[in-house]
Structure formats: C-alpha cells, structure tokens
Design a protein around this motif. Sequence first.
Motif, PDB file in Angstrom:
ATOM      1  N   LYS A   5       7.069   4.328  -1.848  1.00  0.00           N
ATOM      2  CA  LYS A   5       6.501   3.061  -2.299  1.00  0.00           C
ATOM      3  C   LYS A   5       5.499   2.509  -1.294  1.00  0.00           C
ATOM      4  O   LYS A   5       4.867   1.496  -1.538  1.00  0.00           O
ATOM      5  N   PHE A  22       2.743  -0.832  -2.510  1.00  0.00           N
ATOM      6  CA  PHE A  22       2.731  -1.467  -3.819  1.00  0.00           C
ATOM      7  C   PHE A  22       3.238  -2.888  -3.697  1.00  0.00           C
ATOM      8  O   PHE A  22       3.988  -3.228  -2.776  1.00  0.00           O
ATOM      9  N   VAL A  23       2.869  -3.719  -4.632  1.00  0.00           N
ATOM     10  CA  VAL A  23       3.183  -5.144  -4.533  1.00  0.00           C
ATOM     11  C   VAL A  23       4.688  -5.392  -4.461  1.00  0.00           C
ATOM     12  O   VAL A  23       5.146  -6.376  -3.886  1.00  0.00           O
ATOM     13  N   SER A  24       5.480  -4.463  -4.987  1.00  0.00           N
ATOM     14  CA  SER A  24       6.935  -4.625  -4.928  1.00  0.00           C
ATOM     15  C   SER A  24       7.465  -4.544  -3.502  1.00  0.00           C
ATOM     16  O   SER A  24       8.544  -5.038  -3.194  1.00  0.00           O
ATOM     17  N   LYS A  26       5.899  -5.801  -0.842  1.00  0.00           N
ATOM     18  CA  LYS A  26       5.201  -6.781  -0.015  1.00  0.00           C
ATOM     19  C   LYS A  26       6.155  -7.550   0.886  1.00  0.00           C
ATOM     20  O   LYS A  26       5.823  -7.910   2.013  1.00  0.00           O
ATOM     21  N   SER A  62       1.038   5.006  -9.306  1.00  0.00           N
ATOM     22  CA  SER A  62       0.248   3.964  -9.942  1.00  0.00           C
ATOM     23  C   SER A  62       0.097   4.184 -11.427  1.00  0.00           C
ATOM     24  O   SER A  62       0.316   3.281 -12.231  1.00  0.00           O
ATOM     25  N   HIS A  65       2.785   3.500 -14.329  1.00  0.00           N
ATOM     26  CA  HIS A  65       3.026   2.150 -14.848  1.00  0.00           C
ATOM     27  C   HIS A  65       2.175   1.871 -16.072  1.00  0.00           C
ATOM     28  O   HIS A  65       2.452   0.926 -16.807  1.00  0.00           O
ATOM     29  N   GLU A  86      -6.513  -0.224  -8.350  1.00  0.00           N
ATOM     30  CA  GLU A  86      -5.224  -0.795  -7.977  1.00  0.00           C
ATOM     31  C   GLU A  86      -5.391  -1.844  -6.870  1.00  0.00           C
ATOM     32  O   GLU A  86      -4.716  -2.875  -6.866  1.00  0.00           O
ATOM     33  N   ARG A  91      -2.300  -4.682  -7.430  1.00  0.00           N
ATOM     34  CA  ARG A  91      -1.031  -3.970  -7.528  1.00  0.00           C
ATOM     35  C   ARG A  91      -0.774  -3.129  -6.286  1.00  0.00           C
ATOM     36  O   ARG A  91       0.370  -2.828  -5.966  1.00  0.00           O
ATOM     37  N   LEU A  92      -1.825  -2.747  -5.587  1.00  0.00           N
ATOM     38  CA  LEU A  92      -1.710  -1.987  -4.350  1.00  0.00           C
ATOM     39  C   LEU A  92      -2.285  -2.839  -3.223  1.00  0.00           C
ATOM     40  O   LEU A  92      -3.391  -3.379  -3.339  1.00  0.00           O
TER      41      LEU A  92
END
Length: 672
Positions: A5, A22-24, A26, A62, A65, A86, A91-92
């Motif tokens: 990730k 990835f934004v998850s 962060k 990426s 999704h 992205e 999102r990235l």
Amino acid sequence: MAESKAWMLPGNDNTRSCLLVFVSGKAQWGGHKAASFSWVKSLLDMWLVSDEHTLQDIYRQSIQHVFRKFKTSPSPSLLKKVILQELQFGRLLAFEVPRNASHLASALPHAGIRPAVQASTSQMTGQELLEEWEERQVDVKRLSVAMKVRVALQLSVTSWPGQIGETALRSFSDPRFVLTLFGIMGLYVALWLVPDPTLVTKIMAGMLTTALLAQFAWEDIYGLVKAWFVLEKSCESAKTQDELRAAGETFAEKVGQVGFDILLFIVMGRVARRVQPTLREIGAKRAVVRAEARLETARSQPGSGFVPEARGEALEVLDIARAEAKSADPGSILDALSKSLPELARGGLLQLRGRVGDARALQTLESSLVKGRKSLDSFLAHEGASKAQVKAARGSVLASQAELARARMNWLKTLQDPLLRDAMGKELVQYVVKVLRTLKSPPDWAALRKAIQARDIDMLVGELGEALQRSLLAEKYPAAKGYRVFANIEVVRRVKGFFTKKEWQFAERNEGREGNPRGLYEADGALWKSITEVDALIAEPTLEGRWRPVELEQMKTGKNDQHSTAQMQNTHALKAMEQVVGGNETVQLFERVGKNELGKNMTASFDLSKIQDVAGATRGTAGKLFTENIPFTREVLEATAHSLVKNPTLLPSPDIVPPFNEGQRRRGKVTR
C-alpha cells in the motif's frame, strides 16, 4: 506477502527519496513533507528504467479500484499516465523523506511495505545507479523513444567535458585554425583602429560578422539539430543499453564541438569588451589628428583665406627689401621684395600693385606684417588666386572643418572620463560656432537666441543647417554674377469664400469637422492654404527687372527627413508655379517671415515663363541619399544645439553680429 500500500522510490539526488502512499495509508505516513507534483513527474522516466516492477505494482493497486479487468503488462506510457492521474485525483500521495531515515527503513517491512530500492542503493550516486541499471539488464525495447534518448544522454553526459577538451586540443593543434583565429582578431582590431569609419569599412565589418554568424549557424546550430535527429533515430533502433550508450557518445562528440565554440565565443567576447573601448579611443584620436592635418593642408591652399603667422626671418622681409632697394620709393621696395618671393606670391603682388597702386600696396603689406604679423608669402599667394581656386580652396576648408568636427564628435563618444568628456564637448561646440561665424552667410543669431530661449532643439538644428545651406549656395551661385537666393518661399492657394481663420473654423465645425487651422495664413485680405514651402529659391535677374528661378532646393535636417519627401515638395512647388504661368490667380508665392505669418507677395517679382526647365534639388545630412549634403552631421549639429541651450554665452555678442534684412530678422522657422 500482502500487496503493498506504500512504496519507497529513489530521488534524483543523494539526500531524499520519494514515498508513494495510497490515501488509505495517509494516517501512518502523512507526517512527512508532501512532494511536489513536478518533482514526482520528473522522476517517472528514471523509475521506468530502474523500478518498472514497482510502478506496475502501483498500477495494479490503482486500476483495480476502477476496472475489474486490466492489462497485466501495461506500456510505459500507460504506467506514467495512470500514476499521474492518481496523483492529480488525490488517491495517491507523494512525500519527501530523507534517504538516511533509518527508522523508515526498519518500519517498512513491519508495515508490509517493500522498498523499491534497498538501503545500499539509496546511498548510490547517479553514476552508481546507472551501473545498477546495467546490471539489471533493463528491457530497453519496452521504453519509448523519448525515454531511450534520456537514458542515452544520462549514459554519455559524463563524457561531455572531455569531448570539449578534445575538440579544443585538436583545434589549437591545427595551424589553419590558429591562423584563421588570429587573422579574424587582427581584422577586427584593424577595423576598430580605422580613424574614421567609412561605408567600405562598415561593409567589411558587416560581411565578416555575417560570415561568422552564418558559419556558426551552419556548423553548430544546424549541426547540433542534425546530430539530435541522428540520436533519436539511433535510440529508436537501439535494443540494448550498450547501443544507447554508443548513440549518446556519438551525440557527445557534436556537443563537444558546439561547447568549444560557445566557450571560445564567450572568451573572445569578454576580451573584446575589455579592449574595444581602448582601441576605439585610439582610432578616434588618430582620426582627429588626421583631420587636423587635412585642415592645415586645405588652409595652405591659395585662396583659402587663412594666412599663418610670420616667424623668424619672415618678419624682416620688408626691411631686407628696403635695404636692397636703397630707396624709399614704394615701387623700388616692392621690386626688391618681388625677387625674394615664391612664384605664386609674386603673381599676387603684381595683382595687388595693379589694383591699388604701389604706395597702397606697400601700406597693406606693412599693416599685414607689422600689425597682423601675417606671413606675406601666404597673404600674397591668396591675393593671386583665381576665382576658381578661391572657390575650390574654401570648399575644401569647409569640408575639412566638418571632418574635424565629426572626428572630434566620435572621439568624444569614446572618452570614459566624464570631466574630460565635458571639456571636449565644450571645445567641440566652440569650434563649430567659430566655423559658422566664418561662413559667407552666417546663421541668424537672433533666431538662434529665440530658439535657445524656447529650448527648441529642432529649430536650432534647422537654423544651423540653413546657414550651411545658404553659405554653400552662395559659393555655387555667387552674388557677383547676379544670382540671388530667396529663402522660405511659401506656395499657397486661396481659400474661396473666407477671409479669416476664425470664419473658416466656424464653418468647418458647423459641418462636424475638427477645423484645424494648420497651414492656413491670412494675407492681402484673403485666406490662404499652404501647398508647400521652398527652403531656397535661386534666381537670376532678367532684363525686365524680375527674377527668373534657376533651381529650387529643400533643406532637411530632421531625424526622419528623407530625400523622397523633400523631392516631393519640389514637385508640388513646380506644379503650382506652372499653374501660375497658366493664369491661375488663386495660386501665389509669398515670403514666409514667421511660423504662422506671411510677408510680401512675391508672385509678380518672379518670371516663371521657363519654370519647366528649373531643376529641383535636396540637401541634408549625409547618409540619406540627398542630392547634396551639408558638411556637418545631424549628430554634430544636435550636440551643438544642446550645448547652446545649456550655455548661450557661446554665441557671439549681439553688438558684433552683422545686421540682416527684415525677413531674416523676423523669421523663426522650424525645418519641416
């Protein structure tokens, strides 16, 4: 291992790496400095070569999704496009992290993240990283042409300085190159040292510069572009990094040649900037010395009017003649004097004796020698000069004086010391004013003072130019032969139905027009519109007591004045005069005595019956294709005008200025 990730990728220097998350993720990695989009974009091509598998991993994470089905082997261009999208969509995320951040290196495995570059690789230099690429045997065939070119340049960039050095060594080892280089330098130095640049030297300098620029454009600019196309073509067909390296090395050879030429230009340019002012000052000073020598030669010609001071034995020639004559009789003394004179002076003495007699001739010589301390040889040589010799000698003196003024002006521009430049500027103006005072038709000093008070530079320049014109015309058309020069003749046409400017303006404005009264004059109870103006009309007398024009001449000293516009004025004037001959009474010729004022109606004073045979001439500053030129340049006249405005005391005192006629005194004309 679970799919990543977050990914650690190398930066383009030894101080920082790039962390892509990835934004998850962060919350875990968002404490670091955000990386700029442009920085990440600039690294993508390098990552495509060194870490393509990592980018494919990011691509898979990426794209899943969005699409259920996706390419397992995307092209490099698609990889770049997806990752940039992205990043733009948020999102990235990209962060800058120090390469020596040991806590990150240890934390990455526990977080399920695999660094794209191992710890040892993160400390590599650019050259070591390239070597790593070579060891991995990257699949070059999958790179785009642009990526291949970039890799080829990176592989060969370290050889560029060496190629420049090799080119310099080859060039300076070639005798032809050395001779050409010093030959060009010598030619430029010679052109800088030319005392007074002429059209020939300017053409030579222009041709040399054009040739050098053309050679640079062909050999370097065109050659570099051609080499670039060859590089792209070679990279397009390259299948290995060795082939890319070879393509880059070939391009580096041309870069070495261009780099050497540019460095040579820079060095030569700096040398030129240092030595050029000194060389130009030397050349300008030589021009002054040469102009002064030419002026002395012109003044020594019989008829020039310049008599040098008598020195030594020349002061005793009359005493020696009296001793030889052994008599007080003027004729005997002059006979004895004649024997000691040169042939030209002997002829002048003979003419003087025949014109005024022996007694007056002896008195004249005594006055010239004793009071004026003038050389009798030179004085009598002038007396014996013919009219043609006098005309030629005075024309040569005026041209030499103008050449000296121009040379001093050029020298003035090369001086670096402001105090010396100011002193030389005052000396130049004093010299020009002195020359103007010796003209056969000097300037209208009253008009000059009026222009100085108004601080009107154009009017000052115009008046100085007209004074030179009148003097030159007086030499060409001497008054002794009956010629007369009429200055500022306004050719006008009557405006029907109106008698004053106010009436005309009122009528124009009622019609919705501007009603500008420019070019309108009130005279002889009528309103007149200007057709054109004749700066100088030269005429000869007729048996009926009128004046027959023989030439029209326009005088132009303005910055933008051209021969074509001046000649057009002559054409309009001649056509209008033909209308007068045809009986058109609405066209008349007036004296122009002021900027907006007409004087006497001169139409009846002229015999225009042969106006079709009259020539039209133009006169102005050199270099503008006028049919005749004034000796001083616009630059010299303008510098004189500015100095007169600053220091009006340079003009002669009013009480020693000879009187002028009413028209000259009242005139305040600006050259149009």
